[in-house]
Design a protein around this motif. Structure first.
Motif, PDB file in Angstrom:
ATOM      1  N   CYS A 289       2.996  10.447  17.350  1.00  0.00           N
ATOM      2  CA  CYS A 289       2.283  11.715  17.145  1.00  0.00           C
ATOM      3  C   CYS A 289       0.796  11.504  16.920  1.00  0.00           C
ATOM      4  O   CYS A 289       0.090  12.442  16.514  1.00  0.00           O
ATOM      5  N   ALA A 290       0.320  10.279  17.163  1.00  0.00           N
ATOM      6  CA  ALA A 290      -1.100   9.941  16.990  1.00  0.00           C
ATOM      7  C   ALA A 290      -1.547  10.063  15.543  1.00  0.00           C
ATOM      8  O   ALA A 290      -2.722  10.336  15.271  1.00  0.00           O
ATOM      9  N   VAL A 291      -0.625   9.832  14.611  1.00  0.00           N
ATOM     10  CA  VAL A 291      -0.949   9.863  13.187  1.00  0.00           C
ATOM     11  C   VAL A 291      -1.180   8.430  12.711  1.00  0.00           C
ATOM     12  O   VAL A 291      -0.284   7.584  12.846  1.00  0.00           O
ATOM     13  N   PRO A 292      -2.357   8.113  12.168  1.00  0.00           N
ATOM     14  CA  PRO A 292      -2.589   6.755  11.661  1.00  0.00           C
ATOM     15  C   PRO A 292      -1.617   6.422  10.529  1.00  0.00           C
ATOM     16  O   PRO A 292      -1.188   7.304   9.773  1.00  0.00           O
ATOM     17  N   VAL A 293      -1.295   5.136  10.416  1.00  0.00           N
ATOM     18  CA  VAL A 293      -0.297   4.681   9.450  1.00  0.00           C
ATOM     19  C   VAL A 293      -0.923   3.695   8.473  1.00  0.00           C
ATOM     20  O   VAL A 293      -1.679   2.797   8.876  1.00  0.00           O
ATOM     21  N   VAL A 294      -0.591   3.856   7.193  1.00  0.00           N
ATOM     22  CA  VAL A 294      -0.845   2.840   6.182  1.00  0.00           C
ATOM     23  C   VAL A 294       0.513   2.310   5.758  1.00  0.00           C
ATOM     24  O   VAL A 294       1.337   3.059   5.230  1.00  0.00           O
ATOM     25  N   ALA A 295       0.790   1.033   6.022  1.00  0.00           N
ATOM     26  CA  ALA A 295       2.111   0.464   5.764  1.00  0.00           C
ATOM     27  C   ALA A 295       1.985  -0.889   5.084  1.00  0.00           C
ATOM     28  O   ALA A 295       1.099  -1.677   5.412  1.00  0.00           O
ATOM     29  N   MET A 296       2.901  -1.149   4.157  1.00  0.00           N
ATOM     30  CA  MET A 296       2.991  -2.473   3.581  1.00  0.00           C
ATOM     31  C   MET A 296       3.404  -3.457   4.673  1.00  0.00           C
ATOM     32  O   MET A 296       4.252  -3.142   5.517  1.00  0.00           O
ATOM     33  N   ASP A 297       2.809  -4.619   4.682  1.00  0.00           N
ATOM     34  CA  ASP A 297       3.158  -5.656   5.652  1.00  0.00           C
ATOM     35  C   ASP A 297       4.490  -6.266   5.231  1.00  0.00           C
ATOM     36  O   ASP A 297       4.535  -7.169   4.409  1.00  0.00           O
ATOM     37  N   CYS A 298       5.562  -5.735   5.795  1.00  0.00           N
ATOM     38  CA  CYS A 298       6.896  -6.154   5.333  1.00  0.00           C
ATOM     39  C   CYS A 298       7.698  -6.841   6.423  1.00  0.00           C
ATOM     40  O   CYS A 298       8.930  -6.802   6.423  1.00  0.00           O
ATOM     41  N   GLY A 299       7.039  -7.485   7.358  1.00  0.00           N
ATOM     42  CA  GLY A 299       7.788  -8.252   8.333  1.00  0.00           C
ATOM     43  C   GLY A 299       7.307  -8.061   9.758  1.00  0.00           C
ATOM     44  O   GLY A 299       6.421  -7.248  10.055  1.00  0.00           O
ATOM     45  N   ALA A 300       7.948  -8.815  10.666  1.00  0.00           N
ATOM     46  CA  ALA A 300       7.494  -8.872  12.051  1.00  0.00           C
ATOM     47  C   ALA A 300       7.606  -7.535  12.774  1.00  0.00           C
ATOM     48  O   ALA A 300       6.749  -7.189  13.592  1.00  0.00           O
ATOM     49  N   ASP A 318       1.110  -7.511  -1.577  1.00  0.00           N
ATOM     50  CA  ASP A 318       2.170  -6.532  -1.825  1.00  0.00           C
ATOM     51  C   ASP A 318       2.034  -5.959  -3.234  1.00  0.00           C
ATOM     52  O   ASP A 318       2.824  -6.268  -4.122  1.00  0.00           O
ATOM     53  N   THR A 319       1.038  -5.112  -3.438  1.00  0.00           N
ATOM     54  CA  THR A 319       0.791  -4.536  -4.756  1.00  0.00           C
ATOM     55  C   THR A 319       0.447  -3.063  -4.624  1.00  0.00           C
ATOM     56  O   THR A 319      -0.018  -2.603  -3.576  1.00  0.00           O
ATOM     57  N   THR A 320       0.655  -2.332  -5.721  1.00  0.00           N
ATOM     58  CA  THR A 320       0.287  -0.920  -5.749  1.00  0.00           C
ATOM     59  C   THR A 320      -1.217  -0.745  -5.583  1.00  0.00           C
ATOM     60  O   THR A 320      -1.683   0.172  -4.902  1.00  0.00           O
ATOM     61  N   THR A 321      -1.996  -1.646  -6.192  1.00  0.00           N
ATOM     62  CA  THR A 321      -3.452  -1.555  -6.080  1.00  0.00           C
ATOM     63  C   THR A 321      -3.905  -1.706  -4.632  1.00  0.00           C
ATOM     64  O   THR A 321      -4.781  -0.971  -4.161  1.00  0.00           O
ATOM     65  N   ALA A 322      -3.321  -2.659  -3.902  1.00  0.00           N
ATOM     66  CA  ALA A 322      -3.695  -2.850  -2.501  1.00  0.00           C
ATOM     67  C   ALA A 322      -3.342  -1.620  -1.672  1.00  0.00           C
ATOM     68  O   ALA A 322      -4.111  -1.208  -0.789  1.00  0.00           O
ATOM     69  N   LEU A 323      -2.174  -1.020  -1.948  1.00  0.00           N
ATOM     70  CA  LEU A 323      -1.795   0.190  -1.224  1.00  0.00           C
ATOM     71  C   LEU A 323      -2.751   1.330  -1.568  1.00  0.00           C
ATOM     72  O   LEU A 323      -3.182   2.083  -0.684  1.00  0.00           O
ATOM     73  N   MET A 324      -3.097   1.465  -2.839  1.00  0.00           N
ATOM     74  CA  MET A 324      -4.037   2.504  -3.246  1.00  0.00           C
ATOM     75  C   MET A 324      -5.374   2.343  -2.538  1.00  0.00           C
ATOM     76  O   MET A 324      -5.945   3.318  -2.025  1.00  0.00           O
ATOM     77  N   GLU A 325      -5.887   1.133  -2.464  1.00  0.00           N
ATOM     78  CA  GLU A 325      -7.181   0.901  -1.834  1.00  0.00           C
ATOM     79  C   GLU A 325      -7.136   1.207  -0.335  1.00  0.00           C
ATOM     80  O   GLU A 325      -8.095   1.767   0.221  1.00  0.00           O
ATOM     81  N   ALA A 326      -6.040   0.852   0.323  1.00  0.00           N
ATOM     82  CA  ALA A 326      -5.916   1.143   1.753  1.00  0.00           C
ATOM     83  C   ALA A 326      -5.845   2.647   1.985  1.00  0.00           C
ATOM     84  O   ALA A 326      -6.493   3.180   2.908  1.00  0.00           O
ATOM     85  N   LEU A 327      -5.064   3.344   1.168  1.00  0.00           N
ATOM     86  CA  LEU A 327      -4.983   4.794   1.304  1.00  0.00           C
ATOM     87  C   LEU A 327      -6.353   5.436   1.089  1.00  0.00           C
ATOM     88  O   LEU A 327      -6.793   6.277   1.882  1.00  0.00           O
ATOM     89  N   ALA A 328      -7.025   5.034   0.028  1.00  0.00           N
ATOM     90  CA  ALA A 328      -8.327   5.628  -0.288  1.00  0.00           C
ATOM     91  C   ALA A 328      -9.338   5.389   0.826  1.00  0.00           C
ATOM     92  O   ALA A 328     -10.163   6.267   1.141  1.00  0.00           O
TER      93      ALA A 328
END
Length: 363
Positions: A289-300, A318-328
């Motif tokens: 749908c052409a929606v950008p994704v922020v995803a944890m790097d959880c495998g191949a 793999d931390t909440t802080t890293a996810l928060m920074e990517a989202l922001a």
């Protein structure tokens, strides 16, 4: 060709969607397809009316003639855990044989194990579909039985080459086929007016970590944004409490939806906090749908879908802080989001996956 597909239920989930897609495609091509579900529950997906749907009768009669070969394979492969399910395996065997299949295709690890044990000495080939990232999900005491019984499968289909390679090293005849998913139909009407929206389509379970997503989103403090979570599961009550504690009014929790594209068409960003994904159907659908994704790097598999900086952002560590920074970083930058060019329909087309399935069926 008569195909019998076996799965726990069709009540929602990535494997269940793939099962329905395969059944519909094969029925449309003129094959006789039966869906056998082992658990009660309604089907949330549209299934071609030409597909026969049967439910396993767990209260049926256990026949000694069918029980004997089941017990033989369990002894031969030292399947200690499955011995306690010998009666269920016998009922499963008789239910599958009643459909008179030329080939049996099972989905999900435990169903695969049971079907492979049940179908021994029938001469009917079994194709087992492994939807989990086997390199990252331990099986505990079931690992040895999975290894032994997967060696008896005609083919084990994995969602990625890395998983297929792991299975092959453990003795299975494994091939990799990306999940056959259908892209959205029609044109996009454009984003709706109102507050920008991040979306999660996920099972509310430990491995999907909805709580991490709620906390990371709340910590961005970008209060003009909303996070909409669509899904059900055992962590629903816990997720509701976290939302009330961390982001009341900013995070909205909705039931599971069998219409992901209706939701994704209104999204500005997609979020995945999963610690493991077999393929990542919802990620694929968001990118379609052409929606950008922020995803944890959880495998191949996820790394194949989300090319960092092109389709979205892969989050490490793999931390909440890293996810928060990517989202922001994306929520606060309209221009950067607009520069991302998600692309999966061309890289993982439905037709290519079905062509690989034809090769497996012809083998």
């Amino acid at each position: 060709m008569r195909i019998t597909m076996v799965i726990g239920n069709l009540g929602g989930g990535g494997a269940e969607r793939v099962c329905a897609n395969l059944a519909n495609a094969w029925a449309a091509s003129g094959r006789d397809v039966t869906l056998l579900t082992a658990l009660p529950g309604a089907c949330v997906y549209q299934v071609d009316p030409r597909v026969q749907w049967r439910r396993l009768d767990r209260g049926g009669e256990i026949t000694p003639r069918s029980l004997a070969p089941v017990l033989r394979v369990l002894r031969a492969d030292r399947c200690t855990n499955l011995r306690f399910q010998a009666g269920l395996l016998t009922l499963l065997r008789d239910a599958i044989l009643a459909t008179e299949p030329d080939v049996v295709i099972s989905h999900l690890t435990m169903t695969n194990i049971r079907v492979l044990a049940a179908m021994q000495e029938t001469g009917i080939p079994v194709i087992a579909c492994e939807h989990t990232d086997v390199t990252r999900v331990p099986m505990g005491g079931w690992g040895a039985e999975r290894t032994a019984l997967y060696r008896r499968a005609r083919t084990v289909v994995a969602t990625h080459e890395v998983c297929a390679g792991w299975l092959a090293r453990h003795g299975a005849r494994a091939v990799a086929i990306p999940n056959p998913l259908l892209p959205p139909v029609g044109t996009f009407p454009g984003r709706r007016a109102g507050r920008p929206r991040a979306v999660m389509l996920t099972r509310l379970a430990a491995e999907k970590r909805p709580g991490m997503a709620v906390r990371a989103f709340a910590r961005t403090e970008l209060r003009d944004w909303e996070l909409h979570i669509h899904g059900d599961g055992p962590l629903r009550a816990q997720t509701e409490r976290l939302i009330e504690e961390w982001a009341p009014g900013r995070v909205l929790l909705h039931p599971f939806s069998s219409e992901p594209y209706r939701i994704l068409r209104e999204a500005d960003l997609f979020v995945s906090a999963s610690m493991v994904e077999g393929f990542g159907n919802a990620i694929w659908e968001a990118l379609a749908c052409a929606v950008p994704v922020v995803a944890m790097d959880c495998g191949a598999s996820v790394r194949s879908l989300v090319r960092h900086g092109l389709d979205g952002l892969l989050v490490r560590p793999d931390t909440t802080t890293a996810l928060m920074e990517a989202l922001a970083s994306l929520m606060s930058d309209d221009a950067r989001r607009a520069q991302l060019q998600p692309s999966v329909v061309e890289r993982f087309p439905f037709q290519a996956a079905m062509a690989k399935w034809e090769e497996v069926l012809a083998a």
